[in-house]
Design an enzyme around this catalytic site. Structure first.
Site, PDB file in Angstrom:
ATOM      1  N   LYS A   1      35.414  18.567  43.119  1.00  0.00           N
ATOM      2  CA  LYS A   1      34.408  17.708  43.752  1.00  0.00           C
ATOM      3  C   LYS A   1      34.570  16.269  43.282  1.00  0.00           C
ATOM      4  O   LYS A   1      34.600  15.341  44.093  1.00  0.00           O
ATOM      5  CB  LYS A   1      33.012  18.243  43.397  1.00  0.00           C
ATOM      6  CG  LYS A   1      31.934  17.781  44.326  1.00  0.00           C
ATOM      7  CD  LYS A   1      30.582  18.390  43.949  1.00  0.00           C
ATOM      8  CE  LYS A   1      30.492  19.865  44.274  1.00  0.00           C
ATOM      9  NZ  LYS A   1      29.324  20.524  43.665  1.00  0.00           N
TER      10      LYS A   1
ATOM     11  N   ARG B   1      25.745  17.201  39.620  1.00  0.00           N
ATOM     12  CA  ARG B   1      26.428  18.264  40.372  1.00  0.00           C
ATOM     13  C   ARG B   1      27.587  18.846  39.586  1.00  0.00           C
ATOM     14  O   ARG B   1      28.385  18.128  39.006  1.00  0.00           O
ATOM     15  CB  ARG B   1      26.974  17.690  41.681  1.00  0.00           C
ATOM     16  CG  ARG B   1      26.067  16.715  42.352  1.00  0.00           C
ATOM     17  CD  ARG B   1      26.756  16.018  43.515  1.00  0.00           C
ATOM     18  NE  ARG B   1      27.147  16.935  44.576  1.00  0.00           N
ATOM     19  CZ  ARG B   1      27.860  16.566  45.627  1.00  0.00           C
ATOM     20  NH1 ARG B   1      28.294  15.324  45.736  1.00  0.00           N
ATOM     21  NH2 ARG B   1      28.175  17.452  46.549  1.00  0.00           N
TER      22      ARG B   1
ATOM     23  N   GLY C   1      28.354  27.528  45.457  1.00  0.00           N
ATOM     24  CA  GLY C   1      27.077  28.154  45.129  1.00  0.00           C
ATOM     25  C   GLY C   1      27.036  28.882  43.794  1.00  0.00           C
ATOM     26  O   GLY C   1      26.029  29.481  43.446  1.00  0.00           O
TER      27      GLY C   1
ATOM     28  N   MET D   1      27.527  27.588  40.661  1.00  0.00           N
ATOM     29  CA  MET D   1      26.916  26.840  39.563  1.00  0.00           C
ATOM     30  C   MET D   1      25.808  25.971  40.125  1.00  0.00           C
ATOM     31  O   MET D   1      25.501  26.024  41.292  1.00  0.00           O
ATOM     32  CB  MET D   1      27.974  26.051  38.834  1.00  0.00           C
ATOM     33  CG  MET D   1      28.848  26.969  38.000  1.00  0.00           C
ATOM     34  SD  MET D   1      30.193  26.088  37.294  1.00  0.00           S
ATOM     35  CE  MET D   1      31.011  25.568  38.749  1.00  0.00           C
TER      36      MET D   1
ATOM     37  N   ARG E   1      36.438  19.005  50.808  1.00  0.00           N
ATOM     38  CA  ARG E   1      37.396  19.892  50.142  1.00  0.00           C
ATOM     39  C   ARG E   1      38.172  20.629  51.224  1.00  0.00           C
ATOM     40  O   ARG E   1      37.736  20.683  52.375  1.00  0.00           O
ATOM     41  CB  ARG E   1      36.691  20.893  49.228  1.00  0.00           C
ATOM     42  CG  ARG E   1      35.759  21.806  49.970  1.00  0.00           C
ATOM     43  CD  ARG E   1      35.062  22.780  49.032  1.00  0.00           C
ATOM     44  NE  ARG E   1      33.982  23.464  49.734  1.00  0.00           N
ATOM     45  CZ  ARG E   1      32.820  23.779  49.185  1.00  0.00           C
ATOM     46  NH1 ARG E   1      32.565  23.495  47.938  1.00  0.00           N
ATOM     47  NH2 ARG E   1      31.901  24.400  49.898  1.00  0.00           N
TER      48      ARG E   1
ATOM     49  N   HIS F   1      24.924  30.805  52.865  1.00  0.00           N
ATOM     50  CA  HIS F   1      25.527  31.397  51.676  1.00  0.00           C
ATOM     51  C   HIS F   1      26.275  32.681  52.023  1.00  0.00           C
ATOM     52  O   HIS F   1      27.431  32.879  51.654  1.00  0.00           O
ATOM     53  CB  HIS F   1      24.451  31.681  50.628  1.00  0.00           C
ATOM     54  CG  HIS F   1      24.973  32.380  49.420  1.00  0.00           C
ATOM     55  ND1 HIS F   1      24.948  33.755  49.294  1.00  0.00           N
ATOM     56  CD2 HIS F   1      25.599  31.899  48.330  1.00  0.00           C
ATOM     57  CE1 HIS F   1      25.517  34.071  48.141  1.00  0.00           C
ATOM     58  NE2 HIS F   1      25.910  32.973  47.541  1.00  0.00           N
TER      59      HIS F   1
ATOM     60  N   GLU G   1      58.301  52.979  31.501  1.00  0.00           N
ATOM     61  CA  GLU G   1      56.839  53.040  31.472  1.00  0.00           C
ATOM     62  C   GLU G   1      56.308  53.414  30.106  1.00  0.00           C
ATOM     63  O   GLU G   1      55.109  53.520  29.898  1.00  0.00           O
ATOM     64  CB  GLU G   1      56.337  54.015  32.541  1.00  0.00           C
ATOM     65  CG  GLU G   1      56.963  55.381  32.449  1.00  0.00           C
ATOM     66  CD  GLU G   1      56.580  56.284  33.613  1.00  0.00           C
ATOM     67  OE1 GLU G   1      55.503  56.094  34.189  1.00  0.00           O
ATOM     68  OE2 GLU G   1      57.367  57.198  33.921  1.00  0.00           O
TER      69      GLU G   1
ATOM     70  N   SER H   1      62.942  51.067  37.127  1.00  0.00           N
ATOM     71  CA  SER H   1      61.769  50.696  37.898  1.00  0.00           C
ATOM     72  C   SER H   1      60.620  50.639  36.900  1.00  0.00           C
ATOM     73  O   SER H   1      60.351  51.613  36.193  1.00  0.00           O
ATOM     74  CB  SER H   1      61.494  51.735  38.979  1.00  0.00           C
ATOM     75  OG  SER H   1      60.330  51.386  39.666  1.00  0.00           O
TER      76      SER H   1
ATOM     77  N   THR I   1      54.415  50.025  35.747  1.00  0.00           N
ATOM     78  CA  THR I   1      53.514  49.210  34.929  1.00  0.00           C
ATOM     79  C   THR I   1      52.115  49.810  34.788  1.00  0.00           C
ATOM     80  O   THR I   1      51.332  49.321  33.985  1.00  0.00           O
ATOM     81  CB  THR I   1      53.428  47.770  35.476  1.00  0.00           C
ATOM     82  OG1 THR I   1      53.236  47.834  36.886  1.00  0.00           O
ATOM     83  CG2 THR I   1      54.691  47.009  35.168  1.00  0.00           C
TER      84      THR I   1
ATOM     85  N   CYS J   1      57.074  49.337  40.264  1.00  0.00           N
ATOM     86  CA  CYS J   1      56.399  50.223  41.207  1.00  0.00           C
ATOM     87  C   CYS J   1      54.955  50.504  40.808  1.00  0.00           C
ATOM     88  O   CYS J   1      54.289  51.340  41.374  1.00  0.00           O
ATOM     89  CB  CYS J   1      57.168  51.525  41.366  1.00  0.00           C
ATOM     90  SG  CYS J   1      57.283  52.451  39.831  1.00  0.00           S
TER      91      CYS J   1
ATOM     92  N   TYR K   1      63.309  43.767  43.303  1.00  0.00           N
ATOM     93  CA  TYR K   1      62.281  44.006  44.309  1.00  0.00           C
ATOM     94  C   TYR K   1      60.958  44.386  43.647  1.00  0.00           C
ATOM     95  O   TYR K   1      60.924  44.769  42.476  1.00  0.00           O
ATOM     96  CB  TYR K   1      62.707  45.112  45.289  1.00  0.00           C
ATOM     97  CG  TYR K   1      62.780  46.487  44.641  1.00  0.00           C
ATOM     98  CD1 TYR K   1      61.648  47.292  44.566  1.00  0.00           C
ATOM     99  CD2 TYR K   1      63.970  46.964  44.083  1.00  0.00           C
ATOM    100  CE1 TYR K   1      61.693  48.530  43.951  1.00  0.00           C
ATOM    101  CE2 TYR K   1      64.021  48.201  43.473  1.00  0.00           C
ATOM    102  CZ  TYR K   1      62.882  48.980  43.409  1.00  0.00           C
ATOM    103  OH  TYR K   1      62.918  50.198  42.783  1.00  0.00           O
TER     104      TYR K   1
HETATM  105  P1  ADP Z   1      27.486  23.033  45.679  1.00  0.00           P
HETATM  106  O1  ADP Z   1      28.724  22.856  44.906  1.00  0.00           O
HETATM  107  O2  ADP Z   1      26.762  24.273  45.407  1.00  0.00           O
HETATM  108  O3  ADP Z   1      27.711  22.742  47.139  1.00  0.00           O
HETATM  109  P2  ADP Z   1      26.542  20.339  45.442  1.00  0.00           P
HETATM  110  O4  ADP Z   1      26.720  19.651  44.153  1.00  0.00           O
HETATM  111  O5  ADP Z   1      27.545  20.023  46.481  1.00  0.00           O
HETATM  112  O6  ADP Z   1      26.491  21.895  45.177  1.00  0.00           O
HETATM  113  O7  ADP Z   1      25.104  19.929  45.925  1.00  0.00           O
HETATM  114  C1  ADP Z   1      24.157  20.746  46.526  1.00  0.00           C
HETATM  115  C2  ADP Z   1      23.566  20.039  47.735  1.00  0.00           C
HETATM  116  O8  ADP Z   1      22.981  18.795  47.393  1.00  0.00           O
HETATM  117  C3  ADP Z   1      24.598  19.735  48.774  1.00  0.00           C
HETATM  118  O9  ADP Z   1      24.052  19.977  50.033  1.00  0.00           O
HETATM  119  C4  ADP Z   1      24.889  18.283  48.580  1.00  0.00           C
HETATM  120  O10 ADP Z   1      25.339  17.654  49.738  1.00  0.00           O
HETATM  121  C5  ADP Z   1      23.530  17.745  48.152  1.00  0.00           C
HETATM  122  N1  ADP Z   1      23.686  16.554  47.317  1.00  0.00           N
HETATM  123  C6  ADP Z   1      24.353  16.480  46.160  1.00  0.00           C
HETATM  124  N2  ADP Z   1      24.340  15.230  45.670  1.00  0.00           N
HETATM  125  C7  ADP Z   1      23.653  14.484  46.536  1.00  0.00           C
HETATM  126  C8  ADP Z   1      23.322  13.097  46.596  1.00  0.00           C
HETATM  127  N3  ADP Z   1      23.720  12.243  45.655  1.00  0.00           N
HETATM  128  N4  ADP Z   1      22.597  12.671  47.634  1.00  0.00           N
HETATM  129  C9  ADP Z   1      22.203  13.543  48.602  1.00  0.00           C
HETATM  130  N5  ADP Z   1      22.483  14.857  48.606  1.00  0.00           N
HETATM  131  C10 ADP Z   1      23.206  15.320  47.589  1.00  0.00           C
HETATM  132 MG    MG Z   2      28.609  21.224  47.850  1.00  0.00          MG
HETATM  133 MG    MG Z   3      54.000  57.032  35.153  1.00  0.00          MG
END
Ligand code: ADP
Ligand code: MG
Ligand code: MG
Length: 881
Positions: A25, A95, A104, A106, A339, A457, A747, A766, A769, A833, A853
């Site tokens: 990110k 973030r 989602g 962290m 991304r 999600h 083996e 062969s 594993t 194998c 192989y």
């Molecule tokens: P995740 O990795 O779970 O997508 P994000 O860090 O991208 O978490 O953020 C969660 C939500 O908050 C996303 O929808 C993101 O666009 C929004 N968000 C994060 N930072 C900002 C910001 N500075 N201003 C507005 N929205 C934000």
């Molecule tokens: Mg995000």
């Molecule tokens: Mg065996």
């Protein structure tokens, strides 16, 4: 003087190549900043700071804190706003962002920097009281949940109570006063749970939030996700601190997520969802059903035009499909994330082919873009089109992640896990899913949700896991408490069977039959490229003509492991084998074994016919004999009678076969050492089969005979002599000049350690594993499942060594055996194998140590072909550099 470590980078200082340090990110926020896109400014705290945080016993040390403070000042200068200021307050998001995206998994906190005083300022200055209080209540909610782990549900309950009181159903219907009251209740809730007042100092809030993001790297769902996706724990997460863009300031604001191509099909074109007057996760959390991205054109024509240009810029820049988050604040566009988008296997193949056709990528690059593991979904059965046509769907949602799934309805992630553990196939039906549900989602065949769009999600995670998902079937009336739902006036209860089609979004009652998948179209095209680039062979593990046929269809170049014991379980055959086991003299044993020759020969002939000249390595009998003995009294009686002996005697022999540790007992080549007649029988069956098929079909098969579980060269020599003597005898009888090859499975650790000696007698190795892992670790593979979870929890092992080859230990043995084997016999043929033969990272390892192989189960053949191609391409790139 000690060099000062740099732990913090502003977005202007970073770039896309700094992913390891800044996380995906952060690196992409920096890259977007540098190519001139509108990104709210901020800074990234590195993954090294996260590692240091854990080294320091979960503390952010002074050095890092100082650097963070320094960058806060810089950020205040850039934005012209100040933390906690009553003139022009700065609000930020905090973030997480790991090297590999973990959607989602962290935590993120928005609107940080607010307190009672600042919120009043915001309300007054903006003339938008509702917005100010909406930000504040969201902040308290997220901060309490993420930083103090108070638990979301308490806050959601308070919101629900408020909505009930006001007689409204949606969050946006709450007004400024309601939100103000909610903020008050939230803080009270916080105090009652934590015991102190909600923090008011923005800098204190910020350090707390950064710490919490570091800590979230170690939360249970993130750990599960990492294990599934091969992401090492040691990587750590970066933290991004970014000034806020507000999508919740009114109807000329909003927030959205979009892909530059359809993540389900790969079709080119903007694809996504948008929600007005909303913030952050609102779009994906499924609280309100968002509008299609195209509708944005009418509501926000300028921002939409800008956004389309940004999409074009980003795709051309990254040369891949992008997954973006953005916000519109008073009609102005802000980019918050980009991304390379997660996609279904189908979409991945289409996008790779399209990018080649559009001249954006080379064939090699296209091959590297596809996650081999994801092909798995395409290889699984699909619904039978005829059966589908004949069945009326009971409802329809969005085809969020393709695939065909049938199973019994369950209503919670825990139930999904529990039922799956009992070998039940289940469909997890939820109002919406949340990150806590991940293990339950994995355990289910498919996921059906009532709320949420294509970027919800459930949809995102299911696509990532390659699992079938139908989302947003709003017609379903849920009654989770009573474990039932209603769809078109009919009730469905826990345990009822339904089928869902993740491509069309259709939902069916009962079980719809499925058909096997085929490799065609873009899949075929990519596999052709893969075969062009790979140097490693790919064989299959198969014991039946049916599996053999399937594997060849999927591209196998022969059989690397044909297990012969599976051929004896048929009632008539096992009866003869049992007689052999009970017999007391060599003559008797030979007599009963001879009865088995026609069967075994028939099997081998059928396999060879299916192989049409492709090679087959046949492993001689491997399991301990007690696996074949009769278990019940009547069976024993029947056996005794047919042999003219007593039940007591049969029982006695059976009891005598009991072993304390069968895995290390009388099995493998040890059977042939005590009963050479078994090896004789198998040799006769195999050599005769090959001679006959060669004659009948005009082929020149050279049987490959594999002696299992060898630990000492003399042991191999002993069995080999028996095989050679028999084979030569048959050649004379049949007047044949057939060639055959004798090798062994490596083996047992001792075999790996003495591979140089063993290669004197073995024409091929062969690597078995599965057993090699079991014996190197000293873990029984049937029991390891019981204690490995504790090892994961304590980070002692991060992966199941039976699924992913332990390159450090077991791999060292393999590598050593390869080197020593080649020294003795430079043209030695080398394969693997074990189950690892179909695991992408293990395939890469096999490529790097120079195996001939890999051999894997039929359905993993395409995965191995692709992984082998990627390994060769990567090795080529490394060589060049
Ligand atoms: P995740 O990795 O779970 O997508 P994000 O860090 O991208 O978490 O953020 C969660 C939500 O908050 C996303 O929808 C993101 O666009 C929004 N968000 C994060 N930072 C900002 C910001 N500075 N201003 C507005 N929205 C934000
Ligand atoms: Mg995000
Ligand atoms: Mg065996």
């Amino acid at each position: 003087m000690q060099l000062i470590m740099k732990y913090v980078y502003s977005f202007k200082e970073g770039n896309a190549n700094m992913r390891e340090l800044l996380g995906g990110k952060g690196a992409n926020l920096a890259e977007m900043t540098n190519i001139g896109l509108p990104v709210p400014q901020g800074f990234t705290i590195t993954t090294e700071a996260c590692t240091k945080y854990y080294e320091d016993g979960r503390e952010i040390n002074q050095e890092i804190q100082d650097q963070i403070n320094e960058y806060i000042v810089k950020m205040e200068e850039v934005t012209g706003k100040k933390f906690g200021d009553i003139e022009n307050p700065l609000l930020v998001s905090v973030r997480s962002g790991a090297r590999a995206s973990m959607p989602g998994m962290m935590d993120t906190i928005l609107n940080l920097g607010l307190n009672e005083e600042v919120v009043e300022v915001l309300a007054k200055k903006s003339n938008n009281e509702r917005w100010a209080w909406d930000c504040y209540r969201r902040f308290i909610q997220m901060y309490s949940d993420v930083v103090m782990e108070v638990g979301k549900k308490y806050f959601e309950e308070l919101i629900d109570q408020m909505k009930n009181k006001k007689g409204v159903t949606q969050d946006i219907e709450l007004d400024a006063n309601d939100l103000k009251e909610l903020a008050r209740q939230f803080k009270e809730e916080y105090k009652s749970k934590i015991g102190t007042d909600f923090p008011t100092d923005p800098k204190e809030q910020l350090m707390g939030a950064i710490k919490a993001v570091f800590r979230s790297w170690d939360n249970p769902r993130a750990n599960v996700y990492r294990r599934d996706n091969d992401i090492p724990y040691s990587w750590g997460t970066a933290v991004n601190v970014q000034s806020m863009a507000f999508g919740n300031m009114g109807d000329d604001c909003g927030t959205g997520v979009a892909f530059t191509r359809d993540p389900a099909t790969g079709e080119k074109g903007l694809f996504g969802e948008f929600l007005t007057n909303a913030q952050g996760e609102d779009v994906v959390a499924g609280v309100r059903t968002p509008m299609k991205i195209a509708e944005m054109a009418e509501k926000f024509p300028e921002a939409f035009e800008d956004f389309k240009n940004v999409c074009k810029t980003l795709e051309e820049h990254y040369r891949d499909m992008q997954d973006m988050e953005f916000t519109v604040e008073h009609g102005k566009l802000y980019m918050l994330q980009t991304r390379n988008g997660k996609r279904t296997a189908q979409a991945a193949l289409k996008i790779a082919c399209d990018l080649v056709d559009e001249g954006m990528r080379t064939e090699e690059e296209a091959v590297l873009m596809i996650e081999p593991r994801n092909l798995d979904t395409l290889l699984h059965p699909q619904f039978d089109q005829e059966a589908l046509k004949a069945t009326e769907p009971i409802g329809r949602g969005l085809g969020a992640s393709p695939g065909a799934a049938c199973g019994k309805v369950v209503f919670s992630a825990e139930d999904a896990e529990a039922w799956a553990a009992k070998k039940e196939k289940v469909i997890l039906v939820r109002l919406e899913t949340s990150p806590e549900d991940i293990t339950g989602m994995k355990a289910a065949q498919g996921i059906l949700t009532v709320r949420g769009g294509m970027t919800s999600h459930a949809a995102v995670v299911a696509r990532g896991m390659g699992e079938c998902c139908v989302s947003g079937c709003g017609e379903i009336v849920m009654d989770e408490a009573n474990k039932k739902f209603t769809l078109k006036d009919k009730e469905y209860h826990e345990g009822d069977i339904i089928s869902i089609d993740g491509t069309t979004g259709n939902i069916y009652e009962g079980e719809i039959p499925t058909v096997d998948a085929v490799i065609a179209g873009e899949f075929g095209r990519v596999m052709e490229w893969a075969d062009k680039f790979r140097t490693l062979g790919v064989r299959t593990n198969a014991d039946t003509p049916r599996d053999t046929k399937k594997a060849i269809e999927l591209g196998a170049e022969g059989i690397g492991l044909c297990r012969t014991e599976h051929m004896f379980f048929d009632p008539e055959r096992v009866f003869n084998l049992r007689k052999m086991i009970i017999a007391e003299t060599v003559e008797d044993r030979e007599k009963y074994l001879n009865n088995l020759i026609p069967y075994q020969k028939g099997d081998f002939k059928a396999m060879y016919k299916e192989l049409k000249g492709l090679p087959m390595t046949v492993r001689y009998l491997d399991p301990p004999l007690h696996e074949f003995i009769p278990k019940t009294e009547p069976e024993m009686a029947e056996l005794a009678e047919s042999m003219g002996t007593t039940v007591e005697h049969v029982k006695e022999v059976c009891d005598s076969l009991h072993e304390f540790n069968p895995m290390m007992g009388h099995r493998g080549c040890r059977l042939a050492v005590t009963y050479p007649e078994i090896a004789k029988m198998q040799t006769r069956a195999l050599i005769e089969a090959a001679i006959e098929v060669n004659e009948e079909d005009g082929l020149s098969i050279e049987p490959e005979i594999m002696i299992p579980l060898v630990g000492e060269v003399k042991e191999l020599k002993f069995v080999k002599d028996v095989v050679v003597e028999t084979a030569e005898l048959i050649k004379k009888e049949r007047n044949s000049t057939i060639k055959y090859h004798i090798g062994t499975m490596i083996e047992i650790p001792r075999a790996a350690l003495t591979a140089g000696e063993i290669a004197k007698e073995a024409e091929f190795f062969s690597f078995g594993t599965n057993d090699l892992t079991q014996m190197t670790f000293g873990f029984s593979r049937d029991d390891a499942g019981k204690f490995l979870p504790s090892y994961y929890e304590h980070k002692i092992y991060e992966q199941d060594p039976f699924a992913k080859l332990d390159q450090i230990g077991v791999g060292k043995l393999v590598k050593m055996a390869v080197e020593d084997g080649k020294k003795t016999r430079p043209d030695i043929h080398l394969g693997i194998c074990g189950e690892h033969g179909g695991d992408p990272s293990s395939v890469e390892f096999c490529n790097s140590i120079g195996l001939t192989y890999v051999s894997c189960s039929p359905f993993r053949v395409p995965i191995a072909r692709l992984a082998a191609a990627q390994a060769a391409i990567k090795a080529g790139i490394e060589k060049k550099n």
